[in-house]
Design a protein around this motif. Structure first.
Motif, PDB file in Angstrom:
ATOM      1  N   VAL A  31      -9.694 -67.022  -8.649  1.00 26.32           N
ATOM      2  CA  VAL A  31      -8.517 -67.414  -7.883  1.00 26.32           C
ATOM      3  C   VAL A  31      -8.530 -68.883  -7.494  1.00 26.32           C
ATOM      4  O   VAL A  31      -7.472 -69.523  -7.415  1.00 26.32           O
ATOM      5  CB  VAL A  31      -8.385 -66.521  -6.622  1.00 26.32           C
ATOM      6  N   GLY A  32      -9.724 -69.464  -7.262  1.00 29.53           N
ATOM      7  CA  GLY A  32      -9.800 -70.867  -6.874  1.00 29.53           C
ATOM      8  C   GLY A  32     -10.304 -71.777  -7.970  1.00 29.53           C
ATOM      9  O   GLY A  32     -10.595 -72.959  -7.722  1.00 29.53           O
ATOM     10  N   LEU A  81       4.149 -65.720   2.789  1.00 35.54           N
ATOM     11  CA  LEU A  81       4.027 -64.283   3.049  1.00 35.54           C
ATOM     12  C   LEU A  81       2.581 -63.794   3.058  1.00 35.54           C
ATOM     13  O   LEU A  81       2.237 -62.852   3.777  1.00 35.54           O
ATOM     14  CB  LEU A  81       4.828 -63.493   2.007  1.00 35.54           C
ATOM     15  N   GLU A  82       1.728 -64.430   2.265  1.00 35.37           N
ATOM     16  CA  GLU A  82       0.346 -63.949   2.122  1.00 35.37           C
ATOM     17  C   GLU A  82      -0.690 -64.839   2.808  1.00 35.37           C
ATOM     18  O   GLU A  82      -1.887 -64.565   2.709  1.00 35.37           O
ATOM     19  CB  GLU A  82      -0.004 -63.843   0.624  1.00 35.37           C
ATOM     20  N   TYR A  83      -0.252 -65.870   3.498  1.00 37.00           N
ATOM     21  CA  TYR A  83      -1.174 -66.869   4.053  1.00 37.00           C
ATOM     22  C   TYR A  83      -2.261 -66.251   4.927  1.00 37.00           C
ATOM     23  O   TYR A  83      -3.436 -66.616   4.823  1.00 37.00           O
ATOM     24  CB  TYR A  83      -0.388 -67.909   4.861  1.00 37.00           C
ATOM     25  N   ASP A  84      -1.901 -65.300   5.770  1.00 39.42           N
ATOM     26  CA  ASP A  84      -2.867 -64.697   6.688  1.00 39.42           C
ATOM     27  C   ASP A  84      -3.262 -63.276   6.295  1.00 39.42           C
ATOM     28  O   ASP A  84      -3.921 -62.569   7.080  1.00 39.42           O
ATOM     29  CB  ASP A  84      -2.291 -64.684   8.118  1.00 39.42           C
ATOM     30  N   ASN A  85      -2.854 -62.849   5.103  1.00 36.13           N
ATOM     31  CA  ASN A  85      -3.177 -61.496   4.651  1.00 36.13           C
ATOM     32  C   ASN A  85      -4.641 -61.441   4.206  1.00 36.13           C
ATOM     33  O   ASN A  85      -5.014 -62.068   3.213  1.00 36.13           O
ATOM     34  CB  ASN A  85      -2.263 -61.094   3.485  1.00 36.13           C
ATOM     35  N   PRO A  86      -5.512 -60.702   4.916  1.00 34.61           N
ATOM     36  CA  PRO A  86      -6.935 -60.674   4.569  1.00 34.61           C
ATOM     37  C   PRO A  86      -7.222 -60.058   3.193  1.00 34.61           C
ATOM     38  O   PRO A  86      -8.275 -60.298   2.610  1.00 34.61           O
ATOM     39  CB  PRO A  86      -7.557 -59.816   5.683  1.00 34.61           C
ATOM     40  N   GLY A  87      -6.277 -59.298   2.663  1.00 30.49           N
ATOM     41  CA  GLY A  87      -6.479 -58.681   1.358  1.00 30.49           C
ATOM     42  C   GLY A  87      -6.162 -59.591   0.186  1.00 30.49           C
ATOM     43  O   GLY A  87      -6.481 -59.276  -0.962  1.00 30.49           O
ATOM     44  N   GLY A 129      -5.742 -64.585   2.855  1.00 35.05           N
ATOM     45  CA  GLY A 129      -6.207 -64.812   4.220  1.00 35.05           C
ATOM     46  C   GLY A 129      -7.577 -65.432   4.354  1.00 35.05           C
ATOM     47  O   GLY A 129      -7.790 -66.318   5.191  1.00 35.05           O
ATOM     48  N   SER A 130      -8.547 -65.039   3.546  1.00 35.15           N
ATOM     49  CA  SER A 130      -9.928 -65.509   3.683  1.00 35.15           C
ATOM     50  C   SER A 130     -10.242 -66.728   2.820  1.00 35.15           C
ATOM     51  O   SER A 130     -11.377 -67.200   2.813  1.00 35.15           O
ATOM     52  CB  SER A 130     -10.890 -64.373   3.309  1.00 35.15           C
ATOM     53  N   LEU A 131      -9.257 -67.265   2.102  1.00 36.20           N
ATOM     54  CA  LEU A 131      -9.502 -68.370   1.171  1.00 36.20           C
ATOM     55  C   LEU A 131      -9.301 -69.724   1.838  1.00 36.20           C
ATOM     56  O   LEU A 131      -8.594 -69.848   2.841  1.00 36.20           O
ATOM     57  CB  LEU A 131      -8.557 -68.262  -0.033  1.00 36.20           C
TER      58      LEU A 131
END
Length: 456
Positions: free
Chosen positions: A199-200, A259-265, A268-270
């Motif tokens: 992903v990164g 929409l996904e900025y704080d989604n831990p799934g 969120g953790s990136l």
């Protein structure tokens, strides 16, 4: 020459027993390729456990490969031997280029002349408006495709040498480059995680996304860019495809990031850089290929909805992407805007679009929407899954995207057949199928009296 071609455009091929038009030939050709792929994938040395893959599973995999979708009922890495993986890669390549393109190329190598039949087939296969320069277009399509895939394979191979070693990295680079350019979305990473482990990774994400964007805009646009070498001189079609592709990619990236900025799934953790890369990749792939660097099932319902919308729109005409196509989408939007403004002509960039083109765009959209909901209705009977999961699966198949919320491996035999049918329709095209099944029509020698009805 062009006038004579137009004169024969509606001609049907016939012999003593059968009459067959280009749309029917295209449809039958894809069916034949799927059948051959199914038989090859059922061979015992195609699978690692040496057991026969069931007919339904082999049919699903072959259809997904030929229709450059990427939905899979078995994991490509753990199920298939290198022979089976090569079969899938070849099916992707032929399905992406179009079997007629490959056939014409072989004929040219053998020194054969390409007659009117062959040119009509190429025109239907590549969704061209004119018969002029069909052989030249085939040469360009094949040459450009192989060049881009080679460049992508080299870049990915060098990146993966440290992860897999040279021989495996070389094959992985080639497989994923072919899969990406042809917008197939098949991967060899193991499990159903696709590119979530990268992903990164700037090299992997940008290489794959560049390949699938270029493959998805359509060969007509690519050839136009090569010939004109100036954005101002491009045809209206090319300008619209490039502009709408850019707008959709940017908007989708921003929306997914929010929409996904704080989604831990998902994001969120990136770190911030990885969040942007993840949002960008997910904003690009739904309209073309089924790779995913984020776990789609863990995304918010809003993001899944946006993803379905992007999958339904698809990519450019004449390329390897599915969906209703970006040009169809923009014509619908322009037509609605024209109606709201009280005008009766659809104009864009200083050009007027013909009414029959607008009518065809609406026909494609209505036909596609009706088909999606019809298959969705049947799946609600055959499958035990939430409605949004079923809808996501159907649109993904129709758009030849290959994304899933995890339902694909759990499909019933009836569900696998239905999704295979949707992948086939999405690749060959709803109107091509309709024309292939329709009888030759003649213009009516008369018109009925006009009368209005109330709507809205």
């Amino acid at each position: 020459m062009n006038k004579s071609f137009k004169k024969f455009k509606s001609i049907e091929f016939e012999n003593q027993w059968i009459k067959i038009n280009p749309a029917q030939t295209l449809t039958l050709g894809f069916l034949g390729l799927i059948f051959v792929g199914t038989l090859l994938l059922m061979l015992p040395f195609s699978t690692k456990d040496r057991h026969y893959l069931s007919f339904i599973d082999a049919l699903f995999e072959a259809t997904s490969a030929v229709c450059v979708t990427g939905l899979v009922v078995v994991d490509t890495h753990t199920t298939f031997t290198m022979f089976g993986q090569i079969v899938i890669m070849v099916l992707i390549q032929i399905g992406g280029l179009g079997f007629m393109t490959v056939g014409i190329l072989i004929a040219l190598f053998l020194g054969k002349n390409i007659g009117l039949k062959g040119r009509l087939m190429i025109q239907e296969s590549l969704n061209q408006l004119s018969l002029e320069g069909m052989v030249r277009l085939v040469k360009f399509v094949v040459g450009f495709t192989l060049l881009l895939e080679l460049i992508g394979a080299v870049v990915l191979s060098f990146r993966w040498i440290s992860d897999f070693g040279f021989p495996k990295a070389l094959f992985y680079g080639l497989f994923h480059s072919v899969s990406a350019f042809n917008n197939a979305g098949f991967d060899l990473m193991g499990g159903f995680s696709s590119m979530t482990g990268y992903v990164g990774d700037v090299t992997v994400i940008l290489t794959l996304s560049s390949l699938l964007i270029i493959g998805g805009i359509g060969y007509t646009v690519i050839l136009d860019l090569v010939k004109k070498k100036s954005l101002k001189k491009l045809s209206l079609h090319s300008k619209l495809v490039l502009l709408i592709t850019l707008i959709l990619n940017v908007l989708a990236t921003i929306i997914i990031l929010i929409l996904e900025y704080d989604n831990p799934g998902t994001l969120g953790s990136l770190a911030l850089k990885d969040k942007i890369l993840g949002a960008y990749f997910h904003g690009v792939v739904p309209r073309t290929a089924g790779f995913n660097s984020l776990n789609t099932a863990d995304m918010t319902l809003s993001s899944q909805f946006v993803t379905m919308l992007l999958m339904f729109i698809g990519g450019g005409s004449g390329g390897t992407a599915g969906g209703i196509k970006v040009t169809t989408f923009v014509i619908i939007v322009l037509a609605v805007w024209t109606l709201i403004r009280g005008r009766d002509e659809v104009n864009v960039m200083g050009r007027r679009l013909p009414n029959d083109l607008v009518f065809r765009a609406f026909s494609i959209t209505v036909y596609s929407t009706a088909l999606v909901f019809f298959i969705l209705f049947i799946l609600t009977i055959t499958e035990d899954a939430p409605l949004n999961v079923l809808l996501f699966e159907v649109i993904s198949a129709f758009g030849t995207v290959g994304m899933s919320l995890g339902l694909t491996p759990e499909l019933s035999p009836a569900g696998k057949v239905l999704i295979s049918f949707m992948m086939f329709i999405g690749r060959v095209g709803p109107l091509t199928i309709a024309f292939a099944l329709a009888r030759a029509t003649k213009k009516q020698p008369f018109k009925y009296v006009e009368e209005k009805i109330m709507i809205g």
